[in-house]
Motif scaffolding. Structure first.
Motif, PDB file in Angstrom:
ATOM      1  N   THR A  84       0.829  -1.204   0.000  1.00 18.70           N
ATOM      2  CA  THR A  84       0.000   0.000   0.000  1.00 18.70           C
ATOM      3  C   THR A  84       0.864   1.255   0.000  1.00 18.70           C
ATOM      4  O   THR A  84       0.548   2.237  -0.691  1.00 18.70           O
ATOM      5  N   ALA A  85       1.970   1.240   0.755  1.00 19.52           N
ATOM      6  CA  ALA A  85       2.881   2.387   0.758  1.00 19.52           C
ATOM      7  C   ALA A  85       3.418   2.640  -0.645  1.00 19.52           C
ATOM      8  O   ALA A  85       3.519   3.793  -1.101  1.00 19.52           O
ATOM      9  N   PHE A  86       3.744   1.565  -1.345  1.00 21.80           N
ATOM     10  CA  PHE A  86       4.218   1.664  -2.723  1.00 21.80           C
ATOM     11  C   PHE A  86       3.124   2.252  -3.618  1.00 21.80           C
ATOM     12  O   PHE A  86       3.367   3.151  -4.443  1.00 21.80           O
ATOM     13  N   THR A  87       1.909   1.769  -3.434  1.00 23.36           N
ATOM     14  CA  THR A  87       0.784   2.215  -4.245  1.00 23.36           C
ATOM     15  C   THR A  87       0.459   3.683  -4.011  1.00 23.36           C
ATOM     16  O   THR A  87       0.177   4.428  -4.953  1.00 23.36           O
ATOM     17  N   ILE A 147     -10.357  -3.893 -15.029  1.00 23.83           N
ATOM     18  CA  ILE A 147      -9.644  -5.001 -15.663  1.00 23.83           C
ATOM     19  C   ILE A 147      -8.415  -5.381 -14.853  1.00 23.83           C
ATOM     20  O   ILE A 147      -7.793  -6.420 -15.084  1.00 23.83           O
ATOM     21  N   SER A 148      -8.039  -4.560 -13.881  1.00 21.62           N
ATOM     22  CA  SER A 148      -6.812  -4.785 -13.099  1.00 21.62           C
ATOM     23  C   SER A 148      -7.142  -5.199 -11.669  1.00 21.62           C
ATOM     24  O   SER A 148      -6.498  -4.763 -10.721  1.00 21.62           O
ATOM     25  N   GLY A 149      -8.145  -6.056 -11.511  1.00 26.64           N
ATOM     26  CA  GLY A 149      -8.638  -6.400 -10.180  1.00 26.64           C
ATOM     27  C   GLY A 149      -7.645  -7.086  -9.273  1.00 26.64           C
ATOM     28  O   GLY A 149      -7.780  -7.036  -8.051  1.00 26.64           O
ATOM     29  N   THR A 150      -6.625  -7.761  -9.825  1.00 27.20           N
ATOM     30  CA  THR A 150      -5.650  -8.470  -8.982  1.00 27.20           C
ATOM     31  C   THR A 150      -4.245  -7.890  -9.109  1.00 27.20           C
ATOM     32  O   THR A 150      -3.293  -8.496  -8.628  1.00 27.20           O
ATOM     33  N   SER A 151      -4.111  -6.733  -9.739  1.00 23.43           N
ATOM     34  CA  SER A 151      -2.777  -6.169  -9.957  1.00 23.43           C
ATOM     35  C   SER A 151      -2.041  -5.977  -8.636  1.00 23.43           C
ATOM     36  O   SER A 151      -2.574  -5.410  -7.689  1.00 23.43           O
ATOM     37  N   GLY A 152      -0.801  -6.466  -8.606  1.00 22.42           N
ATOM     38  CA  GLY A 152       0.025  -6.288  -7.420  1.00 22.42           C
ATOM     39  C   GLY A 152      -0.296  -7.239  -6.280  1.00 22.42           C
ATOM     40  O   GLY A 152       0.310  -7.151  -5.218  1.00 22.42           O
ATOM     41  N   THR A 153      -1.247  -8.167  -6.473  1.00 22.96           N
ATOM     42  CA  THR A 153      -1.639  -9.086  -5.410  1.00 22.96           C
ATOM     43  C   THR A 153      -0.977 -10.449  -5.636  1.00 22.96           C
ATOM     44  O   THR A 153      -1.263 -11.108  -6.639  1.00 22.96           O
ATOM     45  N   PRO A 154      -0.125 -10.902  -4.734  1.00 26.05           N
ATOM     46  CA  PRO A 154       0.630 -12.153  -4.946  1.00 26.05           C
ATOM     47  C   PRO A 154      -0.191 -13.393  -4.598  1.00 26.05           C
ATOM     48  O   PRO A 154       0.160 -14.181  -3.714  1.00 26.05           O
ATOM     49  N   ASN A 163      -4.076   2.488  -9.098  1.00 23.52           N
ATOM     50  CA  ASN A 163      -3.331   2.465  -7.845  1.00 23.52           C
ATOM     51  C   ASN A 163      -4.125   3.057  -6.690  1.00 23.52           C
ATOM     52  O   ASN A 163      -3.915   2.686  -5.537  1.00 23.52           O
ATOM     53  N   VAL A 164      -5.028   4.000  -6.991  1.00 24.63           N
ATOM     54  CA  VAL A 164      -5.918   4.515  -5.945  1.00 24.63           C
ATOM     55  C   VAL A 164      -6.738   3.366  -5.366  1.00 24.63           C
ATOM     56  O   VAL A 164      -6.845   3.196  -4.147  1.00 24.63           O
ATOM     57  N   VAL A 165      -7.315   2.576  -6.250  1.00 23.17           N
ATOM     58  CA  VAL A 165      -8.112   1.434  -5.801  1.00 23.17           C
ATOM     59  C   VAL A 165      -7.227   0.382  -5.133  1.00 23.17           C
ATOM     60  O   VAL A 165      -7.590  -0.191  -4.099  1.00 23.17           O
ATOM     61  N   ALA A 166      -6.035   0.158  -5.709  1.00 26.02           N
ATOM     62  CA  ALA A 166      -5.129  -0.852  -5.155  1.00 26.02           C
ATOM     63  C   ALA A 166      -4.575  -0.453  -3.796  1.00 26.02           C
ATOM     64  O   ALA A 166      -4.051  -1.305  -3.068  1.00 26.02           O
ATOM     65  N   SER A 167      -4.681   0.824  -3.425  1.00 24.83           N
ATOM     66  CA  SER A 167      -4.166   1.264  -2.121  1.00 24.83           C
ATOM     67  C   SER A 167      -5.059   0.837  -0.968  1.00 24.83           C
ATOM     68  O   SER A 167      -4.608   0.746   0.171  1.00 24.83           O
ATOM     69  N   TRP A 168      -6.348   0.560  -1.250  1.00 24.50           N
ATOM     70  CA  TRP A 168      -7.240   0.163  -0.158  1.00 24.50           C
ATOM     71  C   TRP A 168      -7.941  -1.170  -0.401  1.00 24.50           C
ATOM     72  O   TRP A 168      -8.263  -1.884   0.539  1.00 24.50           O
ATOM     73  N   LEU A 169      -8.147  -1.533  -1.681  1.00 29.84           N
ATOM     74  CA  LEU A 169      -8.888  -2.762  -1.956  1.00 29.84           C
ATOM     75  C   LEU A 169      -8.211  -4.014  -1.384  1.00 29.84           C
ATOM     76  O   LEU A 169      -8.889  -4.858  -0.775  1.00 29.84           O
ATOM     77  N   PRO A 170      -6.874  -4.186  -1.527  1.00 31.13           N
ATOM     78  CA  PRO A 170      -6.242  -5.387  -0.958  1.00 31.13           C
ATOM     79  C   PRO A 170      -6.417  -5.490   0.556  1.00 31.13           C
ATOM     80  O   PRO A 170      -6.476  -6.603   1.093  1.00 31.13           O
ATOM     81  N   LEU A 171      -6.492  -4.350   1.242  1.00 28.42           N
ATOM     82  CA  LEU A 171      -6.659  -4.382   2.688  1.00 28.42           C
ATOM     83  C   LEU A 171      -8.025  -4.912   3.086  1.00 28.42           C
ATOM     84  O   LEU A 171      -8.241  -5.321   4.234  1.00 28.42           O
ATOM     85  N   ILE A 172      -8.971  -4.923   2.134  1.00 25.55           N
ATOM     86  CA  ILE A 172     -10.328  -5.379   2.418  1.00 25.55           C
ATOM     87  C   ILE A 172     -10.576  -6.775   1.864  1.00 25.55           C
ATOM     88  O   ILE A 172     -11.080  -7.656   2.571  1.00 25.55           O
TER      89      ILE A 172
END
Length: 463
Positions: free
Chosen positions: A86-89, A285-292, A413-422
């Protein structure tokens, strides 16, 4: 008969379309234009891809380091990996749009290599982190100060040099170089595991050091080899006639030169459907971007239990899928579909829905589960097509084009900054039920947005 751009004295001979264009788009063009494009590919495309390779090598190394000893050494037992990502995002969010705006005013041959030097230096510093706070700060600086502007900046440059029948292949080759970096990172981590203990450093710290060793020479060479825009580039590598040819090509393509930023221009950009719908599509279209998700699946797999080397190597197939899909989608879009972008994007969204819906069900055959993890990588291949479409839709205003390209990446990246936390919480690995359901829904929304963009584009074209 030769065509001639308005106000430019160099003629562009229309190619006689033959089967050769299905192999490479320059093969059926005039020899002078072919020589020019060869030079351009060797400079912009080669060094752009090398830089993007090192960017993704750095971006991927966090996940490889995490499953290779960092988790234990830094006591990352809860959601610390999510916080580092998230810090990266957040750094990306703050840096992308200002960076692309700045790129329309600063020489890319200086600005882009400078970004590379900064993120390489900060990556080397990551080998010295001793706690998660230091890791968060470094990841934020690597993204916000340096890496944020690179990808949208390169896509903007590609859109400033190449024509409609050339742009998708270059944009997707750029994307494929990032996937190649992720493919290479797994092998690199497996190799540097043998360095663990050398110099008192664990293997995961050696990974950051090796990333820096690989990246710095490429960054320094880019200062010399990377070109500027057609209207500002010098004659170090291009002749005066070739520079005029480049300008003429953009006139014929309808790409406008730079113009001043005004209140009216900003208002026009913000009230256009371009920035909103293209960004919305790219988010979904980038729903899993950055998620390992795949490495986590392997890490928690019980029967059999995989080694650290296997956890780093098995996801390599995912990155191979990304490379192949990027190239196949580009060639089909440019040649078979004669420059149409939406059918490829629609097909990719359909594949997303099928793969993530299957993983959401979870209780599926083991072979199909592995296939879904691998096939999920094809959505990365869509990125170059999406940016190609955006470059074409916004070709009439270079400042809008720069802002829209950066906004697309920023909003992801806005979405990726909080979506993975949820929905992609580390503590829910590897099941990720909420995440897979979310990704399935996002793919379904894309199946609505893509035809809508096509309808609006056709209306603009008709005018």
């Amino acid at each position: 008969m030769a065509k001639q751009g308005e106000g430019v004295g160099i003629q562009v001979v229309p190619p006689t379309k033959t089967w050769k264009r299905h192999i490479w788009d320059t093969l059926d063009k005039d020899p002078k234009e072919r020589r020019f494009l060869l030079k351009l590919d060797l400079l912009l495309l080669t060094f752009g891809c090398l830089g993007f390779f090192t960017k993704f090598l750095n971006q991927t190394n966090l996940t490889n380091a995490f499953v290779s000893g960092m988790r234990e050494d830094l006591n990352m037992v809860n959601n610390e990996l999510n916080y580092a990502m998230t810090a990266f995002t957040v750094g990306f969010i703050l840096g992308e749009i200002p960076s692309n705006i700045l790129l329309t005013r600063v020489r890319p041959s200086i600005y882009i290599p400078a970004l590379q030097v900064v993120w390489t230096s900060l990556t080397l510093c990551a080998a010295g982190v001793t706690n998660t706070t230091g890791l968060y700060v470094l990841r934020f600086l690597i993204a916000g100060v340096a890496e944020a502007g690179y990808y949208p900046g390169l896509q903007y440059m590609i859109g400033s040099w190449y024509r409609k029948d050339e742009i998708a292949k270059r944009a997707c080759i750029l994307n494929a170089s990032g996937s190649a970096a992720m493919l290479f990172s797994g092998f690199l981590m497996a190799a540097v595991t043998n360095l663990g203990g050398r110099g008192g450093l664990p293997g995961w710290k050696w990974l950051f050091i090796m990333d820096g060793v690989i990246s710095m020479p490429i960054a320094l060479a880019s200062f010399y080899f990377l070109p500027d825009m057609p209207e500002t580039t010098g004659t170090r590598f291009f002749t005066a006639d070739e520079i005029e040819l480049a300008k003429t090509r953009m006139v014929l393509e309808g790409r406008k030169l730079r113009a001043p930023f005004t209140v009216a221009k900003v208002k026009k950009v913000l009230t256009s459907w371009h920035i909103w719908l293209l960004s919305l599509y790219y988010i979904f279209i980038s729903g899993t971007s950055g998620t390992p998700i795949f490495p986590q699946f392997l890490k928690y797999h019980v029967n059999p239990k995989f080694t650290v080397q296997q956890i780093n190597l098995y996801p390599s197939g995912l990155f191979a899928i990304q490379i192949v899909s990027a190239l196949v989608y580009a060639w089909i879009s440019d040649t078979v579909l004669n420059g149409r972008r939406w059918p490829i994007l629609f097909f990719g969204a359909t594949v997303n829905v099928i793969t993530f819906a299957s993983l959401a069900g979870w209780d599926i055959p083991e072979g199909w589960k592995w296939a879904c993890y691998y096939l999920a990588g094809q959505h990365v291949g869509l990125s170059g097509i999406a940016f190609t479409w955006a470059n074409e839709i916004c070709s009439g205003d270079t400042e809008e084009r720069a802002i829209v390209l950066a906004t697309m990446n920023t909003m992801v990246n806005v979405v990726a900054s909080w979506l993975p936390l949820i929905v992609w919480q580390q503590v829910e690995a590897p099941r990720y039920r909420k995440g897979f359901i979310t990704a399935t829904s996002m793919g379904a929304v894309c199946l609505i947005i893509i035809p809508l963009i096509k309808i609006l584009q056709d209306k603009e074209t008709a005018k």
